[in-house]
Design a protein around this motif. Structure first.
Motif, PDB file in Angstrom:
ATOM      1  N   SER A  64       0.898  -1.149   0.000  1.00 14.48           N
ATOM      2  CA  SER A  64       0.000   0.000   0.000  1.00 14.48           C
ATOM      3  C   SER A  64       0.938   1.200   0.000  1.00 14.48           C
ATOM      4  N   ALA A  65       1.063   1.903  -1.144  1.00 15.69           N
ATOM      5  CA  ALA A  65       2.167   2.858  -1.263  1.00 15.69           C
ATOM      6  C   ALA A  65       1.809   4.120  -2.038  1.00 15.69           C
ATOM      7  N   ARG A  66       2.454   5.205  -1.618  1.00 16.77           N
ATOM      8  CA  ARG A  66       2.467   6.479  -2.339  1.00 16.77           C
ATOM      9  C   ARG A  66       3.933   6.897  -2.471  1.00 16.77           C
ATOM     10  N   ILE A  67       4.186   7.843  -3.379  1.00 18.25           N
ATOM     11  CA  ILE A  67       5.528   8.408  -3.521  1.00 18.25           C
ATOM     12  C   ILE A  67       5.453   9.916  -3.383  1.00 18.25           C
ATOM     13  N   ASP A  68       6.551  10.523  -2.966  1.00 17.73           N
ATOM     14  CA  ASP A  68       6.636  11.964  -2.762  1.00 17.73           C
ATOM     15  C   ASP A  68       7.121  12.680  -4.011  1.00 17.73           C
ATOM     16  N   THR A  69       6.512  12.388  -5.144  1.00 24.18           N
ATOM     17  CA  THR A  69       6.909  12.973  -6.420  1.00 24.18           C
ATOM     18  C   THR A  69       5.667  13.549  -7.083  1.00 24.18           C
ATOM     19  N   ALA A  70       5.822  14.696  -7.757  1.00 21.99           N
ATOM     20  CA  ALA A  70       4.691  15.368  -8.407  1.00 21.99           C
ATOM     21  C   ALA A  70       4.345  14.712  -9.739  1.00 21.99           C
ATOM     22  N   VAL A  71       3.895  13.475  -9.675  1.00 19.38           N
ATOM     23  CA  VAL A  71       3.413  12.716 -10.830  1.00 19.38           C
ATOM     24  C   VAL A  71       2.139  12.011 -10.387  1.00 19.38           C
ATOM     25  N   ALA A  72       1.355  11.507 -11.358  1.00 28.41           N
ATOM     26  CA  ALA A  72       0.145  10.760 -11.009  1.00 28.41           C
ATOM     27  C   ALA A  72       0.504   9.442 -10.323  1.00 28.41           C
ATOM     28  N   ALA A  73       1.497   8.741 -10.869  1.00 29.72           N
ATOM     29  CA  ALA A  73       1.882   7.444 -10.327  1.00 29.72           C
ATOM     30  C   ALA A  73       3.250   7.054 -10.859  1.00 29.72           C
ATOM     31  N   GLN A  74       3.873   6.114 -10.160  1.00 34.39           N
ATOM     32  CA  GLN A  74       5.152   5.579 -10.601  1.00 34.39           C
ATOM     33  C   GLN A  74       5.100   4.060 -10.472  1.00 34.39           C
ATOM     34  N   THR A  75       5.643   3.366 -11.436  1.00 36.98           N
ATOM     35  CA  THR A  75       5.612   1.910 -11.473  1.00 36.98           C
ATOM     36  C   THR A  75       6.412   1.312 -10.326  1.00 36.98           C
ATOM     37  N   LEU A  76       5.870   0.257  -9.719  1.00 37.50           N
ATOM     38  CA  LEU A  76       6.602  -0.538  -8.731  1.00 37.50           C
ATOM     39  C   LEU A  76       7.122  -1.791  -9.413  1.00 37.50           C
ATOM     40  N   HIS A  77       8.400  -2.106  -9.164  1.00 38.50           N
ATOM     41  CA  HIS A  77       9.022  -3.326  -9.684  1.00 38.50           C
ATOM     42  C   HIS A  77       9.358  -4.240  -8.516  1.00 38.50           C
ATOM     43  N   MET A  78       9.369  -5.537  -8.776  1.00 39.24           N
ATOM     44  CA  MET A  78       9.755  -6.528  -7.778  1.00 39.24           C
ATOM     45  C   MET A  78      10.892  -7.372  -8.342  1.00 39.24           C
ATOM     46  N   THR A  79      11.924  -7.578  -7.537  1.00 37.12           N
ATOM     47  CA  THR A  79      13.026  -8.466  -7.898  1.00 37.12           C
ATOM     48  C   THR A  79      13.282  -9.426  -6.738  1.00 37.12           C
ATOM     49  N   PHE A  80      14.008 -10.507  -7.033  1.00 40.50           N
ATOM     50  CA  PHE A  80      14.271 -11.542  -6.035  1.00 40.50           C
ATOM     51  C   PHE A  80      15.773 -11.757  -5.863  1.00 40.50           C
ATOM     52  N   ASN A  81      16.175 -12.005  -4.635  1.00 34.28           N
ATOM     53  CA  ASN A  81      17.540 -12.434  -4.296  1.00 34.28           C
ATOM     54  C   ASN A  81      18.616 -11.505  -4.860  1.00 34.28           C
ATOM     55  N   GLY A  82      18.324 -10.232  -5.040  1.00 31.66           N
ATOM     56  CA  GLY A  82      19.318  -9.287  -5.547  1.00 31.66           C
ATOM     57  C   GLY A  82      19.585  -9.375  -7.036  1.00 31.66           C
ATOM     58  N   ASP A  83      18.815 -10.179  -7.762  1.00 31.90           N
ATOM     59  CA  ASP A  83      19.013 -10.338  -9.205  1.00 31.90           C
ATOM     60  C   ASP A  83      18.407  -9.136  -9.933  1.00 31.90           C
ATOM     61  N   VAL A  84      19.240  -8.314 -10.563  1.00 29.56           N
ATOM     62  CA  VAL A  84      18.765  -7.151 -11.316  1.00 29.56           C
ATOM     63  C   VAL A  84      19.032  -7.306 -12.811  1.00 29.56           C
ATOM     64  N   GLY A  85      19.325  -8.541 -13.245  1.00 23.85           N
ATOM     65  CA  GLY A  85      19.521  -8.812 -14.672  1.00 23.85           C
ATOM     66  C   GLY A  85      18.178  -8.913 -15.395  1.00 23.85           C
ATOM     67  N   ASN A  86      18.221  -9.028 -16.697  1.00 17.25           N
ATOM     68  CA  ASN A  86      17.000  -9.159 -17.505  1.00 17.25           C
ATOM     69  C   ASN A  86      16.492 -10.596 -17.470  1.00 17.25           C
ATOM     70  N   ASN A  87      16.216 -11.083 -16.270  1.00 11.92           N
ATOM     71  CA  ASN A  87      15.787 -12.463 -16.057  1.00 11.92           C
ATOM     72  C   ASN A  87      14.315 -12.573 -15.684  1.00 11.92           C
ATOM     73  N   TYR A  88      13.568 -11.514 -15.905  1.00  9.44           N
ATOM     74  CA  TYR A  88      12.162 -11.455 -15.529  1.00  9.44           C
ATOM     75  C   TYR A  88      11.307 -11.186 -16.762  1.00  9.44           C
ATOM     76  N   GLY A  89      10.051 -11.542 -16.654  1.00 15.01           N
ATOM     77  CA  GLY A  89       9.069 -11.199 -17.670  1.00 15.01           C
ATOM     78  C   GLY A  89       7.733 -10.991 -16.984  1.00 15.01           C
ATOM     79  N   ASP A  90       6.860 -10.187 -17.596  1.00 18.21           N
ATOM     80  CA  ASP A  90       5.529 -10.011 -17.015  1.00 18.21           C
ATOM     81  C   ASP A  90       4.510  -9.687 -18.090  1.00 18.21           C
ATOM     82  N   GLN A  91       3.272  -9.939 -17.755  1.00 20.75           N
ATOM     83  CA  GLN A  91       2.111  -9.633 -18.596  1.00 20.75           C
ATOM     84  C   GLN A  91       1.048  -9.070 -17.664  1.00 20.75           C
TER      85      GLN A  91
END
Length: 162
Positions: free
Chosen positions: A20-47
């Motif tokens: 349940s989140a808001r951000i302190d930025t003057a925009v309508a919204a900002q995307t939230l991303h989820m990663t696992f185990n510190g992996d920040v490579g291009n090893n994810y996909g979503d639909q």
């Protein structure tokens, strides 16, 4: 901070992560991303799909550096309205299959700006999940009062003779 790290215990079959989140930025919204185990490579996909009024749209990221969960609302959206959601990861402790995610999120940007999104994602790793990072993708700072959490369900059976 613009991200939250959650330590995840072993020995269960189902992981549920919520926000349940808001951000302190003057925009309508900002995307939230989820990663696992510190992996920040291009090893994810979503639909995901998005319903806004009578309009339905879809988006896909077949190779990304995180799973898109939804949004954290910014200061331009309705006051006190957070972006909220929940995802589940079955068999998160296993080491045979990639980690698949299903879930949903909702937001109220004010007026007719109601949106709901069903979503699915994949982490192309067989490693058991031991940590989850939720991050505002645009660098926005998470607002005071934002909350994040997890729960695990369905303990793995004890080893025979234990």
């Amino acid at each position: 901070v613009n991200s939250v790290d959650l330590a995840i215990p072993a020995d269960y079959r189902l992981l549920r992560v919520w926000w349940s989140a808001r951000i302190d930025t003057a925009v309508a919204a900002q995307t939230l991303h989820m990663t696992f185990n510190g992996d920040v490579g291009n090893n994810y996909g979503d639909q995901r799909a998005e319903a806004n009024g009578t309009v339905v749209a879809a988006a896909q990221n077949p190779a990304a550096a995180g799973i898109v969960l939804g949004t954290a609302l910014g200061t331009v959206s309705a006051t006190r309205s957070p972006g909220v959601g929940c995802v589940e990861v079955p068999n998160y402790s296993g080491n045979t299959f990639f980690k698949a995610v299903t879930g949903h999120n909702f937001e109220d940007r004010g007026g007719t700006g109601l949106r709901i999104r069903p979503l699915g994602g994949i982490w192309r790793s067989t490693a058991p999940i031991r940590s989850v990072r939720l991050r505002a993708a645009g660098g926005g700072l998470l607002s005071v009062g934002s909350s994040f959490g997890w729960e695990v369900v369905d303990p793995l059976p004890a080893a025979p003779g234990a």
